[in-house]
Design an enzyme around this catalytic site. Structure first.
Site, PDB file in Angstrom:
ATOM      1  N   ASP A  30      -0.291   1.919   3.436  1.00  0.00           N
ATOM      2  CA  ASP A  30      -0.343   3.209   2.585  1.00  0.00           C
ATOM      3  C   ASP A  30       0.471   2.870   1.203  1.00  0.00           C
ATOM      4  O   ASP A  30       0.962   1.782   1.340  1.00  0.00           O
ATOM      5  CB  ASP A  30       0.388   4.483   3.388  1.00  0.00           C
ATOM      6  CG  ASP A  30      -0.088   4.932   4.740  1.00  0.00           C
ATOM      7  OD1 ASP A  30      -1.436   4.474   4.722  1.00  0.00           O
ATOM      8  OD2 ASP A  30       0.475   5.873   4.857  1.00  0.00           O
ATOM      9  N   ASP A  31       0.260   3.792   0.525  1.00  0.00           N
ATOM     10  CA  ASP A  31       0.784   3.947  -0.799  1.00  0.00           C
ATOM     11  C   ASP A  31       0.628   2.865  -2.131  1.00  0.00           C
ATOM     12  O   ASP A  31       1.167   2.778  -3.068  1.00  0.00           O
ATOM     13  CB  ASP A  31       2.437   3.567  -0.524  1.00  0.00           C
ATOM     14  CG  ASP A  31       3.029   5.033   0.191  1.00  0.00           C
ATOM     15  OD1 ASP A  31       2.092   5.666   0.531  1.00  0.00           O
ATOM     16  OD2 ASP A  31       4.291   4.641   0.554  1.00  0.00           O
ATOM     17  N   HIS A  81      -5.105   8.630   0.123  1.00  0.00           N
ATOM     18  CA  HIS A  81      -3.743   9.021   0.532  1.00  0.00           C
ATOM     19  C   HIS A  81      -3.080  10.060  -0.504  1.00  0.00           C
ATOM     20  O   HIS A  81      -2.038   9.947  -0.680  1.00  0.00           O
ATOM     21  CB  HIS A  81      -2.853   7.747   0.449  1.00  0.00           C
ATOM     22  CG  HIS A  81      -1.676   7.907   1.173  1.00  0.00           C
ATOM     23  ND1 HIS A  81      -1.143   8.476   2.401  1.00  0.00           N
ATOM     24  CD2 HIS A  81      -0.125   7.557   0.985  1.00  0.00           C
ATOM     25  CE1 HIS A  81       0.135   8.302   2.810  1.00  0.00           C
ATOM     26  NE2 HIS A  81       0.719   7.842   1.728  1.00  0.00           N
ATOM     27  N   HIS A  85       0.549  11.617  -4.123  1.00  0.00           N
ATOM     28  CA  HIS A  85       1.660  11.506  -3.022  1.00  0.00           C
ATOM     29  C   HIS A  85       2.504  12.693  -2.728  1.00  0.00           C
ATOM     30  O   HIS A  85       3.536  12.485  -2.131  1.00  0.00           O
ATOM     31  CB  HIS A  85       2.263  10.019  -3.192  1.00  0.00           C
ATOM     32  CG  HIS A  85       2.974   9.485  -1.775  1.00  0.00           C
ATOM     33  ND1 HIS A  85       4.128   9.963  -1.423  1.00  0.00           N
ATOM     34  CD2 HIS A  85       2.255   8.791  -0.986  1.00  0.00           C
ATOM     35  CE1 HIS A  85       4.217   9.205  -0.066  1.00  0.00           C
ATOM     36  NE2 HIS A  85       3.222   8.524   0.013  1.00  0.00           N
ATOM     37  N   HIS A 173       3.296  -0.368   4.801  1.00  0.00           N
ATOM     38  CA  HIS A 173       2.900   0.198   3.321  1.00  0.00           C
ATOM     39  C   HIS A 173       2.949  -1.121   2.673  1.00  0.00           C
ATOM     40  O   HIS A 173       3.765  -2.224   2.869  1.00  0.00           O
ATOM     41  CB  HIS A 173       4.359   0.810   3.219  1.00  0.00           C
ATOM     42  CG  HIS A 173       4.494   2.183   3.874  1.00  0.00           C
ATOM     43  ND1 HIS A 173       4.760   2.309   5.114  1.00  0.00           N
ATOM     44  CD2 HIS A 173       3.967   3.378   3.508  1.00  0.00           C
ATOM     45  CE1 HIS A 173       4.751   3.623   5.548  1.00  0.00           C
ATOM     46  NE2 HIS A 173       4.366   4.353   4.749  1.00  0.00           N
TER      47      HIS A 173
HETATM   48 ZN   LIG Z   1       2.713   7.518   1.497  1.00  0.00          ZN
END
Ligand SMILES: [Zn+2]
Length: 220
Positions: A30-31, A81, A85, A173
């Site tokens: 993620d991210d 995602h 955020h 992540h």
């Molecule tokens: Zn995230």
């Protein structure tokens, strides 16, 4: 009674859909993309011939388009995602549609995402509806080593290796050196145990799971 026997048989033989003895797992990041970490992570995955899934934020793709392109070019799966955020659960439908559309517009050409992972895994009926209308399924996870809370790669690796089973979706992540290091250590450790690393869509295919827009998937 017959039902009980069928359940026991299923438990003892494992889940249908897997070839016997084969083990599959999906790493998800993620991210990202990240100007600092993505390139190293991609090089490590390529070296190990491991595929993964990257859940990208729109604002990050705008900042690091080359890294998003590299993820796609290397055959990994890309999912959404959110753009900002921000917590999607707190957003109205209009905001959700904008978050999704603005992120889709930034994806590498030819990239057709199948999944949306709302930040924090938090979603509402409106998120489900917005995803469904955009043709996206919701993606959760089944193994969470809380890599964001640790700076120790060995601890993160141990947390995953201890609990992972075939069909799991592991949450990681693309935002710290310890996560990158841990991810590559996880690949090495689980490959030695006979695991193959697939994208989430390939893992779904492997188990004959049909991905339906608006539905939540956490493991396969
Ligand atoms: Zn995230």
């Amino acid at each position: 009674m017959r039902k009980l026997i069928a359940v026991l048989l299923c438990l003892s033989l494992g889940c249908p859909g897997y070839a016997q003895g084969e083990k599959y797992v999906a790493l998800t990041f993620d991210d990202g993309p990240s100007g600092r970490f993505t390139q190293t992570l991609l090089a490590g995955l390529e070296e190990r011939q491991a595929q993964a899934t990257f859940l990208l934020c729109g604002y990050r793709i705008r900042e690091y388009p080359a890294q998003a392109e590299a993820i796609f070019a290397q055959g990994h799966e890309i999912g959404l995602h959110g753009y900002s955020h921000g917590c999607m659960k707190d957003m109205c439908r209009e905001e959700l549609d904008r978050e999704i559309a603005d992120t889709l517009a930034l994806l590498p050409e030819g990239c057709r995402p199948a999944f949306l992972r709302p930040p924090g895994g938090k979603y509402s009926q409106a998120v489900t509806e917005a995803a469904r209308q955009a043709g996206l399924a919701l993606l959760g996870w089944s193994v969470d080593p809380r890599d964001w809370a640790s700076h120790d790669a060995a601890t993160i690796r141990a947390a995953v290796v201890r609990q992972v089973k075939s069909g799991d979706v592991v949450l990681l992540h693309d935002m710290s050196w310890s996560s990158v290091e841990a991810a590559l250590m996880i690949v090495d450790a689980l490959k030695a145990q006979g695991f193959t690393f697939l994208t989430v869509s390939a893992l779904a295919q492997q188990t004959n799971t049909q991905i339906l827009p608006g539905r939540l998937y956490t493991r396969f």
